[in-house]
Design an enzyme around this catalytic site. Structure first.
Site, PDB file in Angstrom:
ATOM      1  CG  ASP A  11      -1.999  -1.030   1.178  1.00 17.61           C
ATOM      2  OD1 ASP A  11      -2.273  -1.523   0.063  1.00 17.61           O
ATOM      3  OD2 ASP A  11      -2.583  -1.346   2.226  1.00 17.61           O
ATOM      4  CG  ASP A 130     -12.020  -3.777  -0.877  1.00 19.09           C
ATOM      5  OD1 ASP A 130     -11.095  -4.564  -1.132  1.00 19.09           O
ATOM      6  OD2 ASP A 130     -11.887  -2.540  -0.882  1.00 19.09           O
TER       7      ASP A 130
END
Lengths: 258, 211
Positions: A11, A130
């Site tokens: 990330d 997600d």
């Protein structure tokens, strides 16, 4: 025999490597190019960079990161986060990424999957979903719901139906990211991974929850995943790529040894 | 002398990773954007992603095929085809119809046959090589049975002349993953994405004729 892939997930915010726990609490843990290079040398099979930079005017930093990675790291890698158009995707691919990850933008505009797939080929399009468990909503026949905006926003969309639709729209791969287990390091969401990998014919990547090498074994054997994302277990130095692969190799799983 | 490696740019996708890898192994990459530039290089790489029919049509219409055929006939410059680039060197492809290739190898491009197995197509990821023969060049340096290389394709090469085959790979069924004839090479895998194994192979290719 095709190896099971181990993919390191990085990330990136404002050009810095960060790690989140259940998508909220983010900590800076280093330089993404140095981390990419280190995992590459340790034998990682693939890398994925999620750009979580909040402001769009700082997105060019990510293009620089992508170019730098592409000149030093000779394995496939993909980029996601903030890609909202064919042009956005074209920029990261031109900078040297192999694939793009579409997430929220694809939920809001499913046609984007088809457009990017037609422009660059299905192999370049990874649909990243997600997912959160939700037994309360009858419309969610699988009991799993697609969520967006880093897990904050429920969509009312069934995860399995979205996976099947994503494949039809032109995605070449699926990342199934379980929000409930993300960052907990207690194992992947195996039931979710299994029902999705049984429902599509494109490769499925398990994501969220890998904390020990045995979790990857579970994701491949019980979850039916073709690949698994790892983050915390590498970023904090608990295990090396080599440790994970040696463990899987001893169990007889096909992994690429370097 | 530094190898000057021309990478054929016919609008077939991103060539940056190929150029990056060529530079990394100590050669000098240059994108070849027009057929007349093809003679300015010590080595040529023909990359390619996408569909065979569209690629072969583009190469023909832009004059690249004629220039490549000429280069091939002169047999002085090593040429490496990667992925679709390898397939274009074959007699024909069955992808989306029947399309003629360059005919440098007596081989057909056919769909990957995984039979009734649960294996997926495209064949994407790391797979191994089964080495079939030694070659006169150092091109095989780094290619061993132990090191996996990165593949991404739905069609594969089936050689009629087994003496062309350098290595095979199995995904459901066995196909030709590396072939060569003299200084002409084709690889189905992506050396620019195959870590040290791929880089060693590219290094060996860019050294053909350099010592």
């Amino acid at each position: 025999m095709l190896s099971k892939r181990i993919i390191a997930c990085l990330d990136v915010r404002d050009g810095k490597l960060v790690k989140s726990v259940q998508f909220v609490d983010t900590k800076e843990v280093g330089d993404p190019v140095a981390a990419a290079r280190s995992y590459y040398e340790d034998g990682i099979d693939e890398l994925v960079f999620y750009d979580i930079t909040a402001s769009s005017d700082r997105r060019d930093i990510m293009i620089d990161v992508v170019s730098e990675v592409a000149s030093q790291v000779f394995i496939p890698f993909s980029v996601g986060g903030g890609l909202r158009s064919v042009e956005d995707c074209g920029r990261v691919l031109a900078a040297g990424a192999e694939k793009v990850n579409l997430n929220t933008a694809a939920v809001e505009n499913p046609e984007l999957i088809t457009e990017v797939s037609e422009a660059f080929g299905a192999q370049a399009v990874v649909l990243s979903m997600d997912v959160r468990k939700n037994d309360a909503l009858a419309v969610l026949t699988s009991g799993y719901e697609i969520v967006t905006h880093g897990g904050r926003k429920p969509t009312g969309m069934d995860a399995v139906k979205w996976a099947i639709r994503g494949e039809k729209l032109g995605a070449g791969e699926l990342v199934v990211n379980a929000i409930d287990t993300d960052g907990m390091r207690e194992g992947y969401e195996l039931i979710l991974t299994r029902i999705i990998s049984d429902s599509v014919s494109i490769p499925v990547i398990a994501s969220g929850g890998g904390g020990h090498p045995e979790h990857l074994d579970e994701a491949f054997t019980l979850g039916g995943a073709d690949a698994a994302l790892v983050a915390s277990m590498l970023h904090y130095g608990d295990y090396s790529v080599h440790d994970i692969k040696s463990y899987l190799d001893e169990l007889g799983l096909p992994v690429r040894l370097t | 002398m530094t190898a000057r490696v021309g990478v054929i740019d016919y609008g077939c996708g991103n060539l940056k990773s190929v150029a990056n890898a060529v530079r990394y192994v100590g050669a000098e990459p240059k994108l070849v954007t027009a057929p007349y530039q093809i003679n300015q290089h010590s080595h040529i790489i023909l990359p390619g992603v996408g569909a065979f029919g569209a690629a072969s049509e583009t190469l023909r219409n832009t004059g690249f095929e004629e220039a490549l055929q000429q280069l091939h006939a002169e047999a002085q410059v090593p040429i490496l085809g990667i992925c679709l680039g390898m397939q274009l060197m074959c007699s024909y492809s069955e992808e989306g119809g029947k399309y003629e290739g360059f005919g440098w190898f007596d081989a057909q491009v056919i769909p990957i046959d995984v039979g009734t197995s649960a294996l997926k197509v495209p064949h994407m990821g790391w797979n191994s090589l089964s080495i079939q023969r030694e070659t006169e060049f150092e091109g095989l340096h780094g290619l061993t049975e132990k090191s996996d290389v990165y593949f991404l394709h739905s069609y594969c090469v089936n050689c009629s002349d087994s003496s062309d085959i350098v290595a095979t790979t199995t995904h459901g069924s066995e196909f030709t993953s590396v072939f060569s004839k003299g200084i002409i090479w084709g690889v189905q895998f992506h050396p620019e994405k195959s870590q040290i194994t791929g880089l060693n192979f590219l290094k060996a290719f860019t050294r053909i004729g350099q010592d």
